[in-house]
Design a protein around this motif. Sequence first.
Motif, PDB file in Angstrom:
ATOM      1  N   VAL A  26       0.842  -1.203   0.000  1.00  0.00           N
ATOM      2  CA  VAL A  26       0.000   0.000   0.000  1.00  0.00           C
ATOM      3  C   VAL A  26       0.874   1.249   0.000  1.00  0.00           C
ATOM      4  O   VAL A  26       0.638   2.200  -0.756  1.00  0.00           O
ATOM      5  N   ILE A  27       1.905   1.249   0.854  1.00  0.00           N
ATOM      6  CA  ILE A  27       2.800   2.406   0.937  1.00  0.00           C
ATOM      7  C   ILE A  27       3.565   2.589  -0.372  1.00  0.00           C
ATOM      8  O   ILE A  27       3.692   3.704  -0.887  1.00  0.00           O
ATOM      9  N   ILE A  28       4.065   1.483  -0.924  1.00  0.00           N
ATOM     10  CA  ILE A  28       4.836   1.551  -2.171  1.00  0.00           C
ATOM     11  C   ILE A  28       3.971   2.077  -3.313  1.00  0.00           C
ATOM     12  O   ILE A  28       4.402   2.925  -4.099  1.00  0.00           O
ATOM     13  N   LEU A 152       3.579  -3.473  -9.614  1.00  0.00           N
ATOM     14  CA  LEU A 152       4.221  -2.918  -8.434  1.00  0.00           C
ATOM     15  C   LEU A 152       3.778  -3.687  -7.193  1.00  0.00           C
ATOM     16  O   LEU A 152       2.595  -3.947  -7.000  1.00  0.00           O
ATOM     17  N   GLY A 153       4.727  -4.062  -6.360  1.00  0.00           N
ATOM     18  CA  GLY A 153       4.410  -4.785  -5.137  1.00  0.00           C
ATOM     19  C   GLY A 153       4.392  -6.292  -5.285  1.00  0.00           C
ATOM     20  O   GLY A 153       4.224  -7.006  -4.291  1.00  0.00           O
ATOM     21  N   ASP A 154       4.552  -6.812  -6.513  1.00  0.00           N
ATOM     22  CA  ASP A 154       4.607  -8.260  -6.686  1.00  0.00           C
ATOM     23  C   ASP A 154       5.759  -8.850  -5.882  1.00  0.00           C
ATOM     24  O   ASP A 154       6.867  -8.298  -5.854  1.00  0.00           O
ATOM     25  N   GLN A 155       5.499  -9.987  -5.227  1.00  0.00           N
ATOM     26  CA  GLN A 155       6.527 -10.692  -4.466  1.00  0.00           C
ATOM     27  C   GLN A 155       7.052 -11.841  -5.326  1.00  0.00           C
ATOM     28  O   GLN A 155       6.301 -12.750  -5.675  1.00  0.00           O
ATOM     29  N   LEU A 156       8.323 -11.806  -5.681  1.00  0.00           N
ATOM     30  CA  LEU A 156       8.893 -12.830  -6.556  1.00  0.00           C
ATOM     31  C   LEU A 156       9.140 -14.125  -5.794  1.00  0.00           C
ATOM     32  O   LEU A 156       9.844 -14.137  -4.790  1.00  0.00           O
TER      33      LEU A 156
END
Length: 226
Positions: A26-28, A152-156
């Motif tokens: 959310v912040i990113i 944006l924010g995807d966790q690899l």
Amino acid sequence: MVATNLKAETMKLMEQRSGIEAEMNVIIENLCRPGGPGLSGNLLDSEGFPRADIDIPAVRAERHRLAELRNDHKDITEKINQNIQVLHSARLTSTTTEDTGDAGMIDLNPSVNSATRDASRAMDVDVVVSKPFAVVDEITEGSPAAEDGVQLGDQLVKFGCVEFGENLLQRLAAEAQTNQGRAIPVVVLRQGARVSLAVTPRPWQGRGLLGYVQTFSSLLMDLFIV
């Protein structure tokens, strides 16, 4: 019993980490919105005055909160790693004991016992395989990564043959370079759900072959542009 409690503790820690990641996302997203200051962008204009188009105190507060969350995320991830190592060691010991103890015994219900062991092992493996190793902090519009579905924010979780482990910088760079022009299978966690993508590293007008910046979970302050 100890292994069961430790596994339950690990799953709870993973839930806490997911909550931290959601707040980070959310912040990113807020900081990196179009026209936003980004994660480390200058808060002064070209003349050296505070930018009038952003709420500077709010931006500083969000960046501070993001730093706190990253530290919490690192601590929880380290604890999860420790628990996984203990569980893995316990499973290997248990397997050895079972194999030794069963040598002179008759298993009255082998299918049930085998299924139980397999389920336990599968759960242990899933804990490791599903572990994200990086988060996409910034992504450039029109870049290969953006066009191929990275958000944006995807966790690899997986990038081609690369999963969580050592030497991530070198392995990711090599994977992208080796597969230039070819689709790479990518698995990400997005809002808690696993998403499979096909990303093709290729030249474009920006830097790198993909066009996003990621922060590594194990090296939280090291940024890598691919």
